[in-house]
Design a protein around this motif. Structure first.
Motif, PDB file in Angstrom:
ATOM      1  N   UNK A  62      -8.871 -10.843  13.422  1.00  0.00           N
ATOM      2  CA  UNK A  62      -7.804 -11.748  13.861  1.00  0.00           C
ATOM      3  C   UNK A  62      -7.158 -11.211  15.128  1.00  0.00           C
ATOM      4  N   UNK A  63      -7.013  -9.886  15.205  1.00  0.00           N
ATOM      5  CA  UNK A  63      -6.410  -9.282  16.394  1.00  0.00           C
ATOM      6  C   UNK A  63      -7.297  -9.432  17.616  1.00  0.00           C
ATOM      7  N   UNK A  64      -8.606  -9.417  17.429  1.00  0.00           N
ATOM      8  CA  UNK A  64      -9.517  -9.658  18.551  1.00  0.00           C
ATOM      9  C   UNK A  64      -9.335 -11.092  19.053  1.00  0.00           C
ATOM     10  N   UNK A  65      -9.257 -12.034  18.120  1.00  0.00           N
ATOM     11  CA  UNK A  65      -9.082 -13.441  18.512  1.00  0.00           C
ATOM     12  C   UNK A  65      -7.732 -13.665  19.191  1.00  0.00           C
ATOM     13  N   UNK A  66      -6.713 -12.908  18.756  1.00  0.00           N
ATOM     14  CA  UNK A  66      -5.380 -13.055  19.334  1.00  0.00           C
ATOM     15  C   UNK A  66      -5.190 -12.165  20.565  1.00  0.00           C
ATOM     16  N   UNK A  85      -3.291  -4.389  17.118  1.00  0.00           N
ATOM     17  CA  UNK A  85      -3.780  -4.906  15.839  1.00  0.00           C
ATOM     18  C   UNK A  85      -5.213  -4.515  15.561  1.00  0.00           C
ATOM     19  N   UNK A  86      -6.010  -4.428  16.620  1.00  0.00           N
ATOM     20  CA  UNK A  86      -7.404  -4.000  16.463  1.00  0.00           C
ATOM     21  C   UNK A  86      -7.437  -2.566  15.936  1.00  0.00           C
ATOM     22  N   UNK A  87      -6.635  -1.702  16.554  1.00  0.00           N
ATOM     23  CA  UNK A  87      -6.591  -0.300  16.138  1.00  0.00           C
ATOM     24  C   UNK A  87      -6.012  -0.150  14.739  1.00  0.00           C
ATOM     25  N   UNK A  88      -5.022  -0.960  14.408  1.00  0.00           N
ATOM     26  CA  UNK A  88      -4.448  -0.917  13.063  1.00  0.00           C
ATOM     27  C   UNK A  88      -5.496  -1.335  12.031  1.00  0.00           C
ATOM     28  N   UNK A  89      -6.227  -2.405  12.335  1.00  0.00           N
ATOM     29  CA  UNK A  89      -7.279  -2.864  11.427  1.00  0.00           C
ATOM     30  C   UNK A  89      -8.362  -1.820  11.236  1.00  0.00           C
ATOM     31  N   UNK A  90      -8.770  -1.169  12.328  1.00  0.00           N
ATOM     32  CA  UNK A  90      -9.791  -0.126  12.221  1.00  0.00           C
ATOM     33  C   UNK A  90      -9.261   1.080  11.449  1.00  0.00           C
ATOM     34  N   UNK A  91      -7.979   1.380  11.601  1.00  0.00           N
ATOM     35  CA  UNK A  91      -7.381   2.482  10.839  1.00  0.00           C
ATOM     36  C   UNK A  91      -7.370   2.156   9.350  1.00  0.00           C
ATOM     37  N   UNK A  92      -7.102   0.900   9.001  1.00  0.00           N
ATOM     38  CA  UNK A  92      -7.118   0.499   7.587  1.00  0.00           C
ATOM     39  C   UNK A  92      -8.530   0.630   7.023  1.00  0.00           C
ATOM     40  N   UNK A  93      -9.544   0.323   7.814  1.00  0.00           N
ATOM     41  CA  UNK A  93     -10.933   0.498   7.361  1.00  0.00           C
ATOM     42  C   UNK A  93     -11.220   1.983   7.107  1.00  0.00           C
ATOM     43  N   UNK A  94     -10.750   2.862   7.986  1.00  0.00           N
ATOM     44  CA  UNK A  94     -10.944   4.299   7.782  1.00  0.00           C
ATOM     45  C   UNK A  94     -10.187   4.780   6.544  1.00  0.00           C
TER      46      UNK A  94
END
Length: 125
Positions: A31-35, A40-49
């Motif tokens: 969603x952050x990529x689309x927005x 948000x991209x980094x936050x999403x990747x951190x949640x994946x880690x």
């Protein structure tokens, strides 16, 4: 019966928790990529880690499963793995968990066989 037959698919608390967190992190990053929102991209990747780390910790705490199939009585996803305390012998996650776990999971040394007694020597008489 499911579409996969009567097999242990490994549904565990660790598996469900890690999968859910990874899905949320991936969706948030998408969603952050689309927005076009870089934080948000980094936050999403951190949640994946974090999902990977949480899954590993839950596995070490006994909420995962050892490699291979389990007995049918242990197929419920809420079944705790008692062998996780000492580590699983062929488990990379348990080996990374620390030296104590690795030593406990490693097969012990084989006891040497006692030497066979030598035949009694006759005095030649």
């Amino acid at each position: 019966m499911s579409a996969h037959g009567h097999v242990d698919l490994g549904h565990t608390v660790a598996g469900w928790t890690g999968t859910t967190l990874a899905l949320l992190g991936f969706a948030g990053a998408g969603v952050s990529v689309c927005a076009a929102w870089a934080p948000g991209i980094w936050i999403g990747l951190a949640v994946v880690a974090v999902a990977g780390a949480v899954t590993w910790v839950l596995h070490l705490a006994g909420w995962g499963k050892p490699s291979g199939p389990r007995p049918e009585a242990d197929w419920d996803w809420r079944t705790r793995d008692g062998a996780a305390r000492t580590g699983h012998a062929d488990c990379l996650g348990c080996r990374v968990g620390g030296t104590r776990r690795t030593l406990a999971a490693a097969p012990g040394p084989v006891a040497p066989r006692p030497a066979e007694p030598l035949p009694a020597a006759d005095g030649g008489a």
